[in-house]
Scaffold this motif. Structure first.
Motif, PDB file in Angstrom:
ATOM      1  N   GLY A   1       0.754  -1.358  -0.033  1.00 40.25           N
ATOM      2  CA  GLY A   1      -0.127   0.224   0.073  1.00 40.25           C
ATOM      3  C   GLY A   1       0.736   1.369   0.078  1.00 40.25           C
ATOM      4  N   LEU A   2       2.169   1.346   0.174  1.00 40.58           N
ATOM      5  CA  LEU A   2       2.966   2.362   0.500  1.00 40.58           C
ATOM      6  C   LEU A   2       3.073   2.856  -1.468  1.00 40.58           C
ATOM      7  CD1 LEU A   2       5.407   1.152   2.636  1.00 40.58           C
ATOM      8  CD2 LEU A   2       3.715   2.674   3.134  1.00 40.58           C
ATOM      9  N   LEU A   3       4.190   4.265  -1.703  1.00 36.44           N
ATOM     10  CA  LEU A   3       4.232   4.321  -2.990  1.00 36.44           C
ATOM     11  C   LEU A   3       5.018   4.025  -3.274  1.00 36.44           C
ATOM     12  CD1 LEU A   3       1.690   8.119  -2.027  1.00 36.44           C
ATOM     13  CD2 LEU A   3       1.118   5.301  -3.192  1.00 36.44           C
ATOM     14  N   THR A   4       5.675   4.385  -3.958  1.00 35.03           N
ATOM     15  CA  THR A   4       6.951   4.467  -4.627  1.00 35.03           C
ATOM     16  C   THR A   4       6.800   4.847  -6.567  1.00 35.03           C
ATOM     17  OG1 THR A   4       8.651   2.368  -5.908  1.00 35.03           O
ATOM     18  CG2 THR A   4       6.364   2.056  -6.433  1.00 35.03           C
ATOM     19  N   ASP A   5       7.368   4.356  -7.220  1.00 35.07           N
ATOM     20  CA  ASP A   5       7.421   5.231  -8.802  1.00 35.07           C
ATOM     21  C   ASP A   5       6.533   6.409  -9.265  1.00 35.07           C
ATOM     22  OD1 ASP A   5       9.667   3.699  -9.192  1.00 35.07           O
ATOM     23  OD2 ASP A   5       8.487   1.999 -10.370  1.00 35.07           O
ATOM     24  N   VAL A   6       6.607   7.927 -10.003  1.00 40.97           N
ATOM     25  CA  VAL A   6       5.878   8.196  -9.978  1.00 40.97           C
ATOM     26  C   VAL A   6       6.428   9.377 -11.629  1.00 40.97           C
ATOM     27  CG1 VAL A   6       7.669  10.702  -9.152  1.00 40.97           C
ATOM     28  CG2 VAL A   6       5.479  11.421  -9.160  1.00 40.97           C
ATOM     29  N   TRP A   7       5.120   9.325 -12.126  1.00 37.04           N
ATOM     30  CA  TRP A   7       5.041   9.640 -13.709  1.00 37.04           C
ATOM     31  C   TRP A   7       4.497  11.435 -13.050  1.00 37.04           C
ATOM     32  CZ3 TRP A   7       3.479   4.750 -12.458  1.00 37.04           C
ATOM     33  CH2 TRP A   7       4.443   4.041 -13.517  1.00 37.04           C
ATOM     34  N   THR A   8       4.878  12.161 -13.630  1.00 39.19           N
ATOM     35  CA  THR A   8       4.827  13.584 -13.546  1.00 39.19           C
ATOM     36  C   THR A   8       4.732  14.049 -14.986  1.00 39.19           C
ATOM     37  OG1 THR A   8       6.050  14.198 -11.565  1.00 39.19           O
ATOM     38  CG2 THR A   8       5.416  16.449 -12.889  1.00 39.19           C
ATOM     39  N   PHE A   9       3.286  14.687 -14.826  1.00 40.26           N
ATOM     40  CA  PHE A   9       2.857  15.724 -15.716  1.00 40.26           C
ATOM     41  C   PHE A   9       2.868  17.063 -15.840  1.00 40.26           C
ATOM     42  CE2 PHE A   9       1.507  10.732 -16.545  1.00 40.26           C
ATOM     43  CZ  PHE A   9       2.278  10.768 -17.688  1.00 40.26           C
ATOM     44  N   PRO A  10       3.634  17.869 -16.870  1.00 41.26           N
ATOM     45  CA  PRO A  10       3.537  19.395 -16.708  1.00 41.26           C
ATOM     46  C   PRO A  10       2.675  19.791 -17.192  1.00 41.26           C
ATOM     47  CG  PRO A  10       5.526  18.934 -17.549  1.00 41.26           C
ATOM     48  CD  PRO A  10       4.549  17.772 -16.937  1.00 41.26           C
ATOM     49  N   TYR A  11       1.901  20.789 -17.191  1.00 44.16           N
ATOM     50  CA  TYR A  11       1.279  21.741 -18.006  1.00 44.16           C
ATOM     51  C   TYR A  11       1.760  22.834 -17.960  1.00 44.16           C
ATOM     52  CZ  TYR A  11      -2.972  20.686 -20.624  1.00 44.16           C
ATOM     53  OH  TYR A  11      -4.000  20.443 -22.397  1.00 44.16           O
ATOM     54  N   ARG A  12       0.395  24.017 -18.693  1.00 46.77           N
ATOM     55  CA  ARG A  12       0.846  25.263 -19.209  1.00 46.77           C
ATOM     56  C   ARG A  12       0.613  26.364 -18.061  1.00 46.77           C
ATOM     57  NH1 ARG A  12      -3.062  24.189 -22.475  1.00 46.77           N
ATOM     58  NH2 ARG A  12      -5.244  25.166 -22.682  1.00 46.77           N
ATOM     59  N   ASP A  13       0.669  27.619 -17.391  1.00 47.28           N
ATOM     60  CA  ASP A  13       0.239  28.763 -16.786  1.00 47.28           C
ATOM     61  C   ASP A  13      -1.330  28.379 -17.625  1.00 47.28           C
ATOM     62  OD1 ASP A  13       3.375  29.093 -15.970  1.00 47.28           O
ATOM     63  OD2 ASP A  13       3.199  30.619 -17.896  1.00 47.28           O
ATOM     64  N   GLY A  14      -1.585  28.724 -15.828  1.00 45.76           N
ATOM     65  CA  GLY A  14      -2.875  28.667 -16.614  1.00 45.76           C
ATOM     66  C   GLY A  14      -3.933  27.684 -15.716  1.00 45.76           C
ATOM     67  N   ALA A  15      -3.281  26.685 -16.089  1.00 46.30           N
ATOM     68  CA  ALA A  15      -3.953  25.527 -16.032  1.00 46.30           C
ATOM     69  C   ALA A  15      -4.795  25.333 -14.179  1.00 46.30           C
ATOM     70  CB  ALA A  15      -3.032  24.306 -15.791  1.00 46.30           C
ATOM     71  N   HIS A  16      -5.185  24.654 -14.067  1.00 52.84           N
ATOM     72  CA  HIS A  16      -5.696  23.631 -12.274  1.00 52.84           C
ATOM     73  C   HIS A  16      -6.098  22.862 -11.937  1.00 52.84           C
ATOM     74  CE1 HIS A  16      -4.126  27.563 -10.853  1.00 52.84           C
ATOM     75  NE2 HIS A  16      -5.466  28.388 -11.717  1.00 52.84           N
ATOM     76  N   ALA A  17      -5.365  21.710 -12.679  1.00 55.42           N
ATOM     77  CA  ALA A  17      -6.108  20.424 -12.455  1.00 55.42           C
ATOM     78  C   ALA A  17      -6.986  20.196 -10.875  1.00 55.42           C
ATOM     79  CB  ALA A  17      -4.309  19.572 -12.122  1.00 55.42           C
ATOM     80  N   HIS A  18      -8.517  19.733 -10.683  1.00 55.82           N
ATOM     81  CA  HIS A  18      -8.892  19.779  -9.597  1.00 55.82           C
ATOM     82  C   HIS A  18      -9.711  18.603  -9.409  1.00 55.82           C
ATOM     83  CE1 HIS A  18     -11.181  21.010  -6.405  1.00 55.82           C
ATOM     84  NE2 HIS A  18     -10.878  23.303  -6.616  1.00 55.82           N
ATOM     85  N   GLN A  19      -9.683  17.162 -10.117  1.00 58.87           N
ATOM     86  CA  GLN A  19     -10.552  16.253  -9.953  1.00 58.87           C
ATOM     87  C   GLN A  19      -9.209  14.778 -11.271  1.00 58.87           C
ATOM     88  OE1 GLN A  19     -14.011  14.950 -10.930  1.00 58.87           O
ATOM     89  NE2 GLN A  19     -13.902  13.521  -8.341  1.00 58.87           N
ATOM     90  N   ALA A  20      -9.415  13.947 -10.614  1.00 63.47           N
ATOM     91  CA  ALA A  20      -8.794  12.731 -10.531  1.00 63.47           C
ATOM     92  C   ALA A  20      -9.499  11.342 -11.180  1.00 63.47           C
ATOM     93  CB  ALA A  20      -7.260  12.333 -10.734  1.00 63.47           C
TER      94      ALA A  20
END
Length: 313
Positions: free
Chosen positions: A117-136
Motif C-alpha cells: 500500500g506504500l507509494l513508489t515510482d511517480v510519473w509527473t505531467f506538467p501543464y501550461r500556465d493557468g492550468a488548475h487540475a482539480h479532480q482525477a
C-alpha cells in the motif's frame, strides 16, 4: 468493523484534537479520534487494503499514507505529491496506481502503489500556465481523466504498465465553464462547471448532450462536488448553499434543497443518507434521503472546516 466516515479539512476541529483526519462512527456519530495531518483536504481509500491516502494541500504538496483500524488512522508514510496545492486524489480500481491533481501548478502526478500500500515510482505531467487540475478519475476504459478548471479541459492519460498522455489529447469543454468535478454513469459523463454554474452531460465520445444551471437561486453559484447515485445526479452549490437533484440524461430538475450548512465543499452518499461537508459552518450535515431527495432538519456533526467526507465499512 463498524461503518466509519473519515473527514478531511483545513483547520483544527471543534473537538480540540487539531488539524487532521477525523474518524467518526456513522451510526452514532461518535468521534473515534483524529490523526494529525497538514491540510488533508481530500481522502481516498485503497480498494482492497485497509489503507487511506490523503493530500497535504500546501505549496509543497504531500501525499500521506495511513492505516485504517478501529479508531483514528495510523500514519505510515508521507512523500511529495509532485506539485503544489494538491486538492484531489484517486486510486485505480486495480489498487496499483494513485493519481493526484495538483491545483496550484496544474501538474498531474501518478504514483505506483506497492503490495503493502506504500507509494513508489511517480510519473509527473506538467501543464501550461493557468492550468488548475482539480479532480482525477480512473475510467473503465483504461484512461485517467483529470478536470482542468483553468483550461476548460478534461485531460486524458493512458494507464497501463506506464502512464502517458492520451494520443488524442485533452477533451475541450465549453469556454469559461471551469470544470471542477465529474462522474460517470453508464455511457455518460456529468461535469459540474465551477465558473459558469452549470451541470453538463456528455456521451461516451464527449459530445455535449445538454447543459442546465446547477441552481435556480439568484446570485453567484460555485458548484463543487457532483455525484451520480440511485438514478439521480446530485450537485453541491456553494453560494446558494443547496444540493440540487437532477434526472440523468435529460438533466430535468427534481429538487433543490438546503445543504444544512454553509459552503458545501463535498458530499458522500451511504445507506440512505447524504453526508455534506459544509466547509464554512464547521460541520458535516447528515441528510436522510427519501425517494432520493435529501430531507430537511439534518443532524450536524461538528468538525472544523470539513472539505471531504469518506464513508467506509
Amino acid at each position: 468493523m463498524a461503518e466509519v466516515a473519515y473527514i478531511g479539512g483545513y483547520t483544527p476541529d471543534t473537538g480540540g484534537s487539531g488539524t487532521g483526519i477525523s474518524a467518526v462512527e456513522l451510526g452514532s456519530l461518535t468521534r473515534l479520534g483524529t490523526t494529525p495531518a497538514s491540510g488533508p483536504s481530500f481522502v481516498a481509500a485503497h480498494p482492497r487494503l485497509p489503507i487511506l491516502y490523503a493530500v497535504g494541500e500546501s505549496e509543497r504538496g504531500t501525499v500521506g499514507v495511513f492505516a485504517r483500524g478501529e479508531g483514528a488512522p495510523t500514519p505510515l508514510a508521507q512523500r511529495p505529491s509532485g506539485g503544489s496545492s494538491p486538492c484531489h486524489l484517486a486510486v485505480a480500481p486495480s489498487g496499483t496506481l494513485l493519481a493526484v491533481a495538483n491545483y496550484g501548478d496544474g501538474t498531474v502526478t501518478v504514483h505506483r502503489i506497492e503490495e503493502s500500500g506504500l507509494l513508489t515510482d511517480v510519473w509527473t505531467f506538467p501543464y501550461r500556465d493557468g492550468a488548475h487540475a482539480h479532480q482525477a478519475v480512473f475510467g473503465p476504459d483504461g484512461v485517467l481523466y483529470v478536470t482542468d478548471l483553468g483550461a476548460d479541459e478534461v485531460r486524458r492519460y493512458l494507464v497501463g504498465d506506464r502512464v502517458e498522455p492520451h494520443p488524442e489529447g485533452p477533451v475541450r469543454l465549453a469556454p469559461g465553464m471551469g470544470p471542477r468535478h465529474m462522474a460517470r454513469s453508464g455511457d455518460h459523463w456529468y461535469v459540474a462547471g465551477e465558473l459558469d454554474g452549470t451541470v453538463r452531460v456528455y456521451d461516451d465520445g464527449w459530445r455535449e448532450l445538454g447543459a442546465v444551471a446547477a441552481s435556480t437561486a439568484e446570485g453567484g453559484n460555485y458548484p463543487s462536488h457532483l455525484e451520480v447515485s440511485g438514478g439521480f445526479v446530485y450537485v453541491a452549490n456553494r453560494g446558494p448553499d443547496t444540493i440540487s437533484v437532477f434526472e440523468p440524461l435529460t438533466l430535468a430538475r427534481v429538487a433543490e434543497v438546503p445543504c444544512g450548512g454553509v459552503w458545501p465543499r463535498h458530499f458522500a452518499i451511504a445507506d440512505g443518507r447524504m453526508y455534506v461537508a459544509n466547509q464554512r459552518s464547521d460541520g458535516v450535515a447528515v441528510l436522510t434521503l427519501k425517494e432520493g431527495i435529501p430531507q430537511p432538519d439534518p443532524v450536524v456533526y461538528a468538525v472544523g472546516t470539513p472539505s471531504c467526507v469518506l464513508p467506509l465499512s
